[in-house]
Write a protein that holds these residues in place. Sequence first.
Motif, short mmCIF file in Angstrom:
data_model
loop_
_atom_site.label_atom_id
_atom_site.label_comp_id
_atom_site.label_asym_id
_atom_site.label_seq_id
_atom_site.Cartn_x
_atom_site.Cartn_y
_atom_site.Cartn_z
N MET A 1 0.83 -1.28 -0.08
CA MET A 1 -0.07 0.13 0.16
C MET A 1 0.94 1.28 -0.21
O MET A 1 1.89 1.36 0.51
N LEU A 2 0.37 2.25 -0.67
CA LEU A 2 1.07 3.65 -0.61
C LEU A 2 1.29 4.34 0.80
O LEU A 2 0.08 4.14 1.29
N GLN A 3 2.31 4.88 0.85
CA GLN A 3 2.09 5.69 2.22
C GLN A 3 1.34 6.77 2.17
O GLN A 3 1.36 7.56 1.27
N ARG A 4 0.82 7.08 3.18
CA ARG A 4 -0.15 8.14 3.35
C ARG A 4 0.60 9.35 4.06
O ARG A 4 1.67 9.28 4.70
N TRP A 5 0.10 10.65 3.73
CA TRP A 5 0.53 12.02 4.34
C TRP A 5 0.56 11.57 5.83
O TRP A 5 -0.52 11.56 6.19
N PRO A 6 1.52 12.12 6.59
CA PRO A 6 1.31 11.93 8.23
C PRO A 6 0.46 13.22 8.65
O PRO A 6 0.69 14.40 8.01
N GLY A 7 -0.47 12.93 9.43
CA GLY A 7 -1.22 14.00 10.12
C GLY A 7 -2.40 14.08 9.22
O GLY A 7 -3.08 15.37 9.50
N MET A 118 2.48 6.04 -12.47
CA MET A 118 1.47 6.06 -11.65
C MET A 118 0.74 4.51 -11.42
O MET A 118 0.26 4.21 -10.55
N ALA A 119 0.68 3.85 -12.54
CA ALA A 119 0.17 2.36 -12.22
C ALA A 119 1.05 1.51 -11.75
O ALA A 119 0.52 0.61 -10.93
N GLY A 120 2.43 1.40 -11.55
CA GLY A 120 3.13 0.84 -10.72
C GLY A 120 3.67 1.46 -9.61
O GLY A 120 4.71 1.09 -9.13
N ALA A 121 3.16 2.61 -9.14
CA ALA A 121 3.69 3.32 -7.88
C ALA A 121 3.81 2.41 -6.45
O ALA A 121 2.79 1.72 -6.20
N HIS A 122 4.85 2.57 -5.98
CA HIS A 122 5.08 1.93 -4.73
C HIS A 122 5.21 2.95 -3.72
O HIS A 122 5.59 2.73 -2.43
N GLY A 123 5.13 4.36 -3.89
CA GLY A 123 5.19 5.39 -2.99
C GLY A 123 4.85 6.70 -3.51
O GLY A 123 4.53 6.66 -4.62
N LEU A 124 4.48 7.58 -2.65
CA LEU A 124 3.89 8.77 -2.92
C LEU A 124 4.76 9.60 -4.10
O LEU A 124 4.31 10.00 -5.05
N TRP A 125 6.25 9.39 -3.79
CA TRP A 125 6.95 10.05 -4.97
C TRP A 125 6.56 9.60 -6.17
O TRP A 125 6.91 10.51 -7.22
N MET A 126 6.28 8.37 -6.44
CA MET A 126 6.16 7.89 -7.87
C MET A 126 4.77 8.37 -8.28
O MET A 126 4.61 8.61 -9.64
N LEU A 127 3.83 8.50 -7.55
CA LEU A 127 2.60 9.19 -8.03
C LEU A 127 2.71 10.78 -8.21
O LEU A 127 2.19 11.06 -9.33
N LEU A 128 3.47 11.24 -7.51
CA LEU A 128 3.64 12.63 -7.84
C LEU A 128 4.44 12.92 -9.17
O LEU A 128 4.25 14.07 -9.65
N TRP A 187 -5.41 0.15 -12.96
CA TRP A 187 -5.81 -0.17 -14.26
C TRP A 187 -6.32 1.07 -14.95
O TRP A 187 -6.39 1.29 -16.12
N LEU A 188 -6.79 2.21 -14.16
CA LEU A 188 -7.06 3.51 -14.72
C LEU A 188 -5.97 4.09 -15.16
O LEU A 188 -6.17 4.76 -16.35
N ALA A 189 -4.84 4.00 -14.66
CA ALA A 189 -3.67 4.58 -15.12
C ALA A 189 -3.12 3.97 -16.40
O ALA A 189 -2.54 4.54 -17.26
N VAL A 190 -3.28 2.44 -16.38
CA VAL A 190 -2.80 1.94 -17.75
C VAL A 190 -3.88 2.26 -18.75
O VAL A 190 -3.42 2.43 -19.97
N ALA A 191 -5.16 2.64 -18.29
CA ALA A 191 -5.99 2.72 -19.36
C ALA A 191 -5.59 4.16 -20.42
O ALA A 191 -5.70 4.38 -21.23
N GLY A 192 -4.91 5.23 -19.49
CA GLY A 192 -4.42 6.24 -19.90
C GLY A 192 -3.31 6.12 -21.00
O GLY A 192 -3.18 6.71 -21.80
N GLU A 193 -2.83 4.76 -21.27
CA GLU A 193 -1.74 4.67 -22.15
C GLU A 193 -2.39 4.47 -23.46
O GLU A 193 -1.71 4.79 -24.65
N GLY A 194 -3.64 4.16 -23.70
CA GLY A 194 -4.39 3.89 -24.87
C GLY A 194 -4.38 5.13 -25.56
O GLY A 194 -4.03 5.29 -26.80
N PRO A 195 -5.06 6.30 -25.24
CA PRO A 195 -5.04 7.46 -26.19
C PRO A 195 -3.67 7.84 -26.54
O PRO A 195 -3.69 8.53 -27.69
N VAL A 196 -2.56 7.86 -25.88
CA VAL A 196 -1.23 7.90 -26.34
C VAL A 196 -0.84 7.48 -27.23
O VAL A 196 -0.29 7.95 -28.15
N LEU A 197 -1.03 6.04 -27.30
CA LEU A 197 -0.62 5.24 -28.43
C LEU A 197 -1.46 5.60 -29.78
O LEU A 197 -0.87 5.55 -30.89
N VAL A 198 -2.70 5.73 -29.60
CA VAL A 198 -3.46 6.09 -30.83
C VAL A 198 -3.02 7.57 -31.25
O VAL A 198 -3.31 7.44 -32.52
#
Length: 499
Positions: A1-7, A118-128, A187-198
Amino acid sequence: MLQRWPGRVPLAGACSRRPCRSPCWELRAWTMTPSPRSRPRRPERGRGSGESRWAWGTGGDRARWLWSLQRALAPPWSVFTLGAAAGGLSAMVLNDLLGRKLSIMFSAIPSAAGYALMAGAHGLWMLLLGRTLTGFAGGLTAACIPVYVSEIAPAGVRGALGATPQLMAVFGSLSLYALGLLLPWRWLAVAGEGPVLVMVLLLSFMPNSPRFLLSRGRDEEALQALTWLRPADADVHWEFEQIQDNVRRQSSRVSWAEARDPHMYRPVLIALLMRFLQQLTGITPILVYLQSIFDSTAVLLPPKDDAAIVGAVRLLSVLIAAFTMDLAGRKVLLFVSATIMFAANLTLGLYVQFGPRPLTPNSTVSLETLSLAGTEQPPATPTSYLTLVPLLATMFFIMGYAMGWGPITWLLMSEILPLRARGVASGLCVLVSWLTAFVLTKSFLLVVKAFSLQVPFFFFAAICLVSLVFTGCCVPETKGRSLEQIESFFSSRRRSFLH
């Protein structure tokens, strides 16, 4: 699970699944709209009493949840806007270095990388980081696509084609919302790759802009591209000669002396002010804090409905703009758009100032929390028809924006900029636009907390009046005119372009 922001209060606290494996703020990090399951449930009657209360907590809990949501959404939205500003900055170089078409195709690299992170994120930094890269791609395409479309489109349909990017953006938002109801967030992030390829596949069959090719001395390729883009019965050679003559009269680069010439800086200044005023009308903070505004004005709209309603209104309004832009003209739609936005913002401000309070003191959720406490207002109930006023006003505001100042300012930017400065100036316009959106979104909550919720709406209404005056005095009508005719208008130093 990704880390949440403290506080911070976990946004999945209202989720029905235990344990929650996909914190809802992650899913909506790139849609600016919190997931329906991450919001508090609808008011329910308390057990053994007639009081209305929130099923998952007290009014204070709900208020803390709302502010946690706003703080949680701030970093992803902030990095996106900053990434988009960086994309606009890079477009100042790439637009003329690679050309319009290749710059758009180049944006697929950071876009695909961002969605993969974003699809393979394991931490907040990867999402950002992923959000920043997709923002960079968005800013780059925002600068390149309008220029490319305006340079390849015939004058008679340039307005309709110029509204297509906005139309596709709204349609993509609706599609993303629908997919978000069905797919896990990864999977929503993976779906974002579709329009890029098209996009890359379709652009590989498209020619470069004839005007860009001529500016690089590739006359034969430019003629072939123009022939490919025009119907068989079009007078391609006449149009080619007009473009060629305009390009030959200009140097390849703008000197500092030329930059001080009114025919060069006037269209650039108009385009920059249009982008600046477009953001100051309040579209970005209103969309970002839409549900919070509804909560603060007693609009008890089901959470799953707000994004769908907003998307449908925007889609319908952009369609209206696309079909009428080449008939009514750009300026008419800008006047109508600014007038509707002025009336909507003024209505929202007056409603907050004099309208009913949301629900009861124990369950009040407000962006300004205490701003309405000192005014005498009749309490509102969920069934009061008066609570439809902010909902309708917000929908009219979004409709007004989407049919005028939303798509038309992007189109006019690409139409009025001179050819030699078009690549650099379009990137500068995108940079100004996204930086303004960043500052405005950051300052919105500060202004509301320091003053009250009605103050930003009154400010937005005043900006709409300024936009009306600016449109009448400074913005030329470009309907039915070629880009060369528009450029010659600024060179002739005429004061009016109404005829």
